[in-house]
Design a protein around this motif. Structure first.
Motif, PDB file in Angstrom:
ATOM      1  N   MET A 150       5.282  -9.414   8.901  1.00 50.85           N
ATOM      2  CA  MET A 150       5.003  -8.917  10.245  1.00 50.85           C
ATOM      3  C   MET A 150       6.165  -8.071  10.783  1.00 50.85           C
ATOM      4  O   MET A 150       5.950  -7.041  11.434  1.00 50.85           O
ATOM      5  N   ILE A 151       7.387  -8.512  10.512  1.00 47.81           N
ATOM      6  CA  ILE A 151       8.555  -7.768  11.001  1.00 47.81           C
ATOM      7  C   ILE A 151       8.631  -6.401  10.331  1.00 47.81           C
ATOM      8  O   ILE A 151       8.877  -5.374  10.985  1.00 47.81           O
ATOM      9  N   THR A 152       8.424  -6.357   9.013  1.00 45.24           N
ATOM     10  CA  THR A 152       8.559  -5.091   8.289  1.00 45.24           C
ATOM     11  C   THR A 152       7.366  -4.168   8.540  1.00 45.24           C
ATOM     12  O   THR A 152       7.546  -2.991   8.866  1.00 45.24           O
ATOM     13  N   SER A 210      10.730  -4.031   1.478  1.00 43.53           N
ATOM     14  CA  SER A 210      11.231  -5.356   1.830  1.00 43.53           C
ATOM     15  C   SER A 210      10.090  -6.363   1.926  1.00 43.53           C
ATOM     16  O   SER A 210      10.239  -7.517   1.505  1.00 43.53           O
ATOM     17  N   ALA A 211       8.967  -5.947   2.509  1.00 41.90           N
ATOM     18  CA  ALA A 211       7.814  -6.844   2.584  1.00 41.90           C
ATOM     19  C   ALA A 211       7.350  -7.241   1.187  1.00 41.90           C
ATOM     20  O   ALA A 211       7.055  -8.418   0.914  1.00 41.90           O
ATOM     21  N   MET A 212       7.301  -6.258   0.307  1.00 44.25           N
ATOM     22  CA  MET A 212       6.852  -6.517  -1.060  1.00 44.25           C
ATOM     23  C   MET A 212       7.833  -7.417  -1.811  1.00 44.25           C
ATOM     24  O   MET A 212       7.428  -8.365  -2.488  1.00 44.25           O
ATOM     25  N   ALA A 213       9.133  -7.121  -1.666  1.00 39.16           N
ATOM     26  CA  ALA A 213      10.135  -7.943  -2.332  1.00 39.16           C
ATOM     27  C   ALA A 213      10.156  -9.349  -1.757  1.00 39.16           C
ATOM     28  O   ALA A 213      10.373 -10.325  -2.484  1.00 39.16           O
ATOM     29  N   SER A 214       9.933  -9.455  -0.442  1.00 39.14           N
ATOM     30  CA  SER A 214       9.932 -10.773   0.192  1.00 39.14           C
ATOM     31  C   SER A 214       8.867 -11.681  -0.423  1.00 39.14           C
ATOM     32  O   SER A 214       9.128 -12.848  -0.709  1.00 39.14           O
ATOM     33  N   VAL A 234      -5.906 -13.471  10.988  1.00 39.48           N
ATOM     34  CA  VAL A 234      -6.438 -12.368  11.800  1.00 39.48           C
ATOM     35  C   VAL A 234      -5.358 -11.300  12.012  1.00 39.48           C
ATOM     36  O   VAL A 234      -5.618 -10.095  11.890  1.00 39.48           O
ATOM     37  N   LEU A 235      -4.139 -11.752  12.321  1.00 39.59           N
ATOM     38  CA  LEU A 235      -3.041 -10.797  12.509  1.00 39.59           C
ATOM     39  C   LEU A 235      -2.750 -10.014  11.229  1.00 39.59           C
ATOM     40  O   LEU A 235      -2.501  -8.800  11.265  1.00 39.59           O
ATOM     41  N   LEU A 236      -2.789 -10.712  10.087  1.00 37.37           N
ATOM     42  CA  LEU A 236      -2.535 -10.037   8.814  1.00 37.37           C
ATOM     43  C   LEU A 236      -3.628  -9.016   8.522  1.00 37.37           C
ATOM     44  O   LEU A 236      -3.331  -7.881   8.109  1.00 37.37           O
ATOM     45  N   LEU A 238       4.015  -1.822  17.099  1.00 38.61           N
ATOM     46  CA  LEU A 238       4.939  -2.645  17.885  1.00 38.61           C
ATOM     47  C   LEU A 238       4.198  -3.677  18.727  1.00 38.61           C
ATOM     48  O   LEU A 238       4.680  -4.800  18.906  1.00 38.61           O
ATOM     49  N   VAL A 239       3.034  -3.323  19.239  1.00 38.73           N
ATOM     50  CA  VAL A 239       2.234  -4.294  19.988  1.00 38.73           C
ATOM     51  C   VAL A 239       1.792  -5.439  19.076  1.00 38.73           C
ATOM     52  O   VAL A 239       1.818  -6.616  19.470  1.00 38.73           O
ATOM     53  N   LEU A 240       1.411  -5.118  17.855  1.00 40.85           N
ATOM     54  CA  LEU A 240       1.057  -6.166  16.894  1.00 40.85           C
ATOM     55  C   LEU A 240       2.255  -7.067  16.602  1.00 40.85           C
ATOM     56  O   LEU A 240       2.115  -8.290  16.482  1.00 40.85           O
ATOM     57  N   PHE A 241       3.439  -6.473  16.498  1.00 42.01           N
ATOM     58  CA  PHE A 241       4.639  -7.258  16.254  1.00 42.01           C
ATOM     59  C   PHE A 241       4.941  -8.185  17.432  1.00 42.01           C
ATOM     60  O   PHE A 241       5.256  -9.367  17.247  1.00 42.01           O
ATOM     61  N   LEU A 242       4.815  -7.675  18.640  1.00 38.26           N
ATOM     62  CA  LEU A 242       5.046  -8.502  19.822  1.00 38.26           C
ATOM     63  C   LEU A 242       4.004  -9.611  19.927  1.00 38.26           C
ATOM     64  O   LEU A 242       4.318 -10.729  20.351  1.00 38.26           O
ATOM     65  N   ALA A 243       2.764  -9.307  19.533  1.00 34.15           N
ATOM     66  CA  ALA A 243       1.722 -10.340  19.533  1.00 34.15           C
ATOM     67  C   ALA A 243       2.073 -11.458  18.545  1.00 34.15           C
ATOM     68  O   ALA A 243       1.862 -12.645  18.837  1.00 34.15           O
ATOM     69  N   PHE A 244       2.618 -11.079  17.403  1.00 32.64           N
ATOM     70  CA  PHE A 244       3.050 -12.091  16.436  1.00 32.64           C
ATOM     71  C   PHE A 244       4.139 -12.982  17.011  1.00 32.64           C
ATOM     72  O   PHE A 244       4.096 -14.209  16.871  1.00 32.64           O
TER      73      PHE A 244
END
Length: 378
Positions: free
Chosen positions: A119-121, A305-309, A338-340, A365-371
């Protein structure tokens, strides 16, 4: 006269070497490792925790600096790969050490941290990068082929490792059986290795930054590339900084957990804090690239980073589960699924045109804040 000139040149080299040694980017990683040795395995009072946190932040910034030096030397997309792998090593080490010490309460730590990293990346870093680049340069331009391939790989890994366990029936709860976990780990390594090969060998041009007119930028004209010696020194200091970050973060983790509990927040917030901490170098580097209109570099950092994570963390915790006695919960709940799903759909719509405006950055950014809001108030 010639001898005098040689002596002056030697003196200048000594002065430059001395000034380089005294730079904060050199001193901080060494100080972090020394502080780690002095505080390892001890209960830390509040004042020491504050000092550790300060040095930890400095080590993170130093890691960013040295990773960028190495990245500038090896060029794109190898540079993004260096920082992505380095940051993931931090994350994996933190997760495994905390799971070993945490018992049953850490059963969901790997899931929470990996999902937070996604979600962060995919929303936080991508959204900030697109917003900064499009506000500064009117439109953010990137390569749809390379970015789409990265997003597709992230979506596949996230679904396979974080969504499928919720629906399997061989084991009770959102968990994999041993054979399912082995398959997920091997599939993650395979996909990550295939992507790295695609990114660095067969289709490297797909991951190089573009100009506003869509032309590939093969070299960075803003600064001369560092020498091999400088890059090797930075690589060594990057390793020291990473060791310091991992160890010091492990030292302050009890303070993080107690703070989360005292605030009445869910234990999943611990995973979010860890992910925010370890992805700070990526965020800074991505924003710097976006300001220089290197949006593709920012997206390489974020999605890489998301992929490596996922691709490296899941195999690591699968291996660690051999000696961990507690359960390993990987399946997401309904809200996070749902978020994903929304993140993947929005990501596809953002990537497809190869150009983005501030609107796309704002949506992510709105999706990130929702997370973040749902992590604190599920």
């Amino acid at each position: 006269m010639r001898e005098y000139g040689r002596m002056c040149e030697d003196h200048r080299m000594v002065v430059r070497l001395g000034s380089r040694v005294l730079q904060w980017t050199t001193v901080t990683p060494v100080a972090a490792v020394i502080l780690l040795v002095l505080t390892w395995g001890r209960d830390l009072p509040g004042l020491v925790v504050a000092l550790v946190t300060l040095v930890l932040a400095g080590a993170v910034l130093a890691a960013v600096h040295h990773a960028e030096v190495v990245a500038h030397r090896v060029g794109e997309p190898f540079g993004s790969l260096v920082l992505a792998v380095a940051v993931t090593i931090i994350e994996v080490a933190l997760i495994v050490t905390l799971m070993i010490d945490g018992g049953d309460k850490s059963a969901t730590l790997a899931r929470d941290t990996v999902f937070a990293a996604v979600m962060i990346t995919c929303n936080g870093i991508v959204g900030l990068s697109l917003l900064v680049a499009s506000l500064r340069h009117r439109v953010a331009v990137f390569n749809a082929e390379g970015t789409g391939a990265a997003l597709g790989t992230v979506a596949t890994l996230a679904t396979l490792c974080l969504v499928v366990p919720t629906f399997t029936t061989s084991a009770p709860g959102p968990e994999f059986t041993t054979f399912q976990l082995i398959f997920a780990a091997l599939a993650s390594l395979l996909l990550y290795g295939l992507f790295v090969t695609t990114q660095t060998v067969r289709h490297r041009d797909y991951f190089l930054p573009l100009t506003q007119h869509g032309e590939v930028i093969t070299e960075d004209e803003h600064a001369e590339a560092p020498t091999t010696r400088t890059a090797m020194v930075s690589l060594g200091l990057l390793g020291l900084a990473l060791v310091g970050v991992v160890g010091l973060a492990k030292g302050v983790s009890p303070t993080i957990e107690s703070g989360v509990s005292a605030a009445g927040l869910p234990h999943a917030v611990v995973g979010v804090v860890i992910a925010l901490l370890v992805l700070l170098p990526e965020t800074i580097a991505a924003l710097r690239a976006a300001r220089r209109d290197r949006v593709q570099t920012s997206l390489n950092l974020a999605l890489g980073s998301a992929m490596a994570s996922i691709g490296l963390t899941i195999p690591a915790v699968a291996l660690a589960s051999v000696w961990l006695s507690g359960p390993l919960v990987l399946g997401l709940g309904a809200t996070h699924m749902v978020l994903l799903a929304l993140t993947v759909v929005v990501g596809v719509l953002t990537v497809a045109p190869g150009r983005a405006t501030p609107l796309q950055g704002g949506v992510h950014l709105v999706l990130f804040l929702a997370f973040l809001e749902l992590a604190a108030n599920p």
